[in-house]
Design an enzyme around this catalytic site. Sequence first.
Site, mmCIF file in Angstrom:
data_model
loop_
_atom_site.group_PDB
_atom_site.id
_atom_site.type_symbol
_atom_site.label_atom_id
_atom_site.label_comp_id
_atom_site.label_asym_id
_atom_site.label_seq_id
_atom_site.Cartn_x
_atom_site.Cartn_y
_atom_site.Cartn_z
ATOM 1 N N SER B 285 -1.733 -3.917 -10.006
ATOM 2 C CA SER B 285 -1.157 -2.649 -10.460
ATOM 3 C C SER B 285 -1.285 -1.597 -9.364
ATOM 4 C CB SER B 285 -1.851 -2.245 -11.752
ATOM 5 O OG SER B 285 -1.219 -1.154 -12.359
ATOM 6 N N ASP B 375 7.210 -7.275 -16.747
ATOM 7 C CA ASP B 375 6.294 -6.159 -16.480
ATOM 8 C C ASP B 375 6.973 -4.854 -16.879
ATOM 9 O OD1 ASP B 375 4.579 -4.234 -15.432
ATOM 10 O OD2 ASP B 375 4.239 -5.306 -13.565
ATOM 11 N N HIS B 410 2.470 -7.203 -17.154
ATOM 12 C CA HIS B 410 1.860 -6.499 -16.035
ATOM 13 C C HIS B 410 0.451 -7.011 -15.725
ATOM 14 C CE1 HIS B 410 1.237 -3.099 -13.336
ATOM 15 N NE2 HIS B 410 0.149 -2.745 -13.998
#
Lengths: 435, 464
Positions: B285, B375, B410
């Site tokens: 991330s 995501d 994600h």
Amino acid sequence: MDRKQCCVKLSVQPSRGLMDEKFIVLVQNALPGSQLTIRALHQCEDGHSWEAFGHYTADTTGTIDVSEDPSIRGTYSGVEQMGLLWSLRPIPGSKPGLRMRKKNIQTPMEVTISVYQGHQTEGFADLVPLSGVVVERWYMAPGVRRIPVTEGGLTATLFLPSGPGPFPGLLDLWGGGGQLVEYRAALLASHGFASMAIDYLTSKFTMETGKMVDNQYFETAYRVLQQHPQVCGSKIAMIGLSFGTSMTLKMAIYSEVIKLSAAVCISGSHVQPVEGSVEEIMGFFQKNAGKTRFNEKNEAIWRDLLLPIPTDPSLKADVGRLQCPLLLVVGEDDQNWPAQESALDIKEMMARAGNSHLLTVLSYPNAGHLIEPPYTPHARSSTFKTVEIQEKVMCLWGGQTVEHSRAQEDAWKKILFFLRENLYGDRNPTLFSHL
Amino acid sequence: MFRAHMSVTRIWQLIEKRMMSCISVHGKLPGLQRAVGEVRRKSSFRQSPLLTATPVRALIDEQISIKGRFLSQNYPVTVCAQMHSEEGDLWEAFAHYTTNASGSINLTSDHSVGGSYVGCEPMGLFWALEPALGSREGLRLRKRNVETPYMVNISLLEGHTSPSEGQRTELAAVTTERWYMAPGVRRIEIRQNNIVGTLFLPPGPGPFPAMLDLWGMVGGLLEYRSALFASRGFASLSVAYMGHKDLPGPQHIMSVGDSYFKSAFQLLQDHCQVDADRIGVIGLSYGVVPTLRIATTIGFKPSCLICINGAVGSPLLDEDGKSKMFESDQKHWEFDDRGYVSFRNVSLPDNLPPESKRKVENITCPLMYIVGEDDLCTASTENADVIEEALRSAGKSHQFTRLSYPGAGHLIEPPYTPCSRASLWKTKPEKLFTLWGGHPAPHAAAQEDAWKRILEFMETHLRR
């Protein structure tokens, strides 16, 4: 520093296992063809250090897989997946007569496994390994509950598997050294049996009164187990080693109260005064103490105390009256008890009585007396104190390490199978003879 | 009709044959007869079932084998997993199986026909865990204390049922431990050189190859991936860069910049048990941003980079790499009909300030980029394209590895842990839930595959 060797990777899978589970020891990224030593080190509860090692050569991919590759020499040789554990021996300079037994079974046995450059045989403490891992070996699975039992004057510990139950039950007896030995019961509970380890020679009662327990002590243990809400009262077995075999056979055959679904007798005998109490049976052995022999190392051999196998029926538990399956485990090099001769006589008695279909005998050449759960070191002799002889003696148990270790592994597997088939499953009688 | 009749006849023949052999056996085995007789008196024929899990203590990323035995034949059963998170929430998963003719089930080879997952999923009971009915909204399962295991209770229930249904007969159960740390791994708190982190060292003398382990903007100090790396033989340093009480400045903004990450990398290089020439960086991330910044900064030469669902740049950073408040710029936020927010568009390459984008073409080491195609938090696919193109143009395609997983979200984390499609982001000034994306089965497959490939990538570039 050789860069490549810095990156040698050692892994053991699983890193946390039960005592009877196999693991895979893998070395990777070594120089192809390089000579390496894999070593195990363990410090037991009483502070002694034990080690084992094997000499290996990395293959063309720079890998060593202990489960597939041979150790050229060491404390074990050949392809021995678990050799690093069963060939553990006290480090040089240790006190003689050591035997590894875990008292606290709520913590794991920790073993450090390391890999060293070259083929090393000694002085490991002064060498820096290329890589090392720590492995935990447990007697108790998570969720297994350990419950001390004092009900009815018992000195015992009950191990309950996790889950709702009800579980088949097991009474677990050890031999003439007495004490409350818990590790086998803990391991059996980890396999789904509600197992009660019983101290019947040095119980609180005996220590306080100086008197040995009587037959009712075992019947009390049976009742306590049977009445436990998480125990299946109709599926209880008994397992005994050494003198524990004498008690197991006695209860299995003669007790009005104890009704066993199966019995496992390891390294023991049926020779005993049939009407005898625990004390009288012990006394019977004591009477024959003169037959003790000593070998050239002054180690005591007690196997002759019960020989020759008597013909007098009042001196042998009447195995012809057994009504439950019996598994006998025999080490043919047992120097402590005449287990092999007894097994032969038991077989004959049961053949004559017509109940030999109940009998299975596992007989292991070159295995000794102490046939215990697998992957723990073999003690061919150790210092021992029975409850009658208050001084320590160097006792010869017998067995050659490799064959004894194989016997432990094979016997344990078959004991578990036997117990499962008789206590858990749909009993397929043909399976008895396939052990 | 005829066929059915034939089958029934055949069935009866088989039963008779079996009964015959039972009867002859009864005649021969008084022990069996007596014992079976007793059982008949007490209850039905069914014996005590046995449920086993091997190994019963395992690392989080290890597969375990779950088997049930001594059950009735061709019988419906439910296998159920339950555990409590550190916050006290109950997480559950269950699956429906049918025993075979021997009265057994084996989750390594049998197919679930319903429940939290279907099909042959040996580890389904772990990755399909969900908060139990009635739990708080927006939970995410993350272990803070990696020195203790998760205790997961696996039970075998009669029939095809679910944990929320009241009456269910539990036939057997087993407790398993799931660990982030292997025995012998050392956990060392780091509060030096202004770094807030935790270092994990494998057992043994070292020196070890190492990883710098970076997480996202949820902040805090997350240790579990580092603990697993150390359990696999890599020294690993997790650092917090926002949301931690020991960091300077308010917790909701990133008050540390490039120099902070450089210090962390330096700490690893200087550590006597770390091989200074074998250090990689992994970022998930927002952690990808400092990962790429380290790699494109002179003087630092990581041996490899792993980027999971992150962007090449950020709209939030000043020259030093410190951030403005994340919520200050909401123009690219998108809300679904529940009011959950997707931040995906914030990181679309076109929306990123050009000056924030790192010169990826200057990277000299191998780079693995992992994309969750579902995501909803980061525009991973688009950013992966940018990186791939930049390296290709510089003649460095051979350095680039791309893993792209359809249906994955994600949070591509170590395997056999649940997928959070959304979770609570913050509670002030009001509750905000963020969408991560991902659907349980494909996300689980992605985590399993990605982890394996991550470890292989690390072995290749850090150990050989």
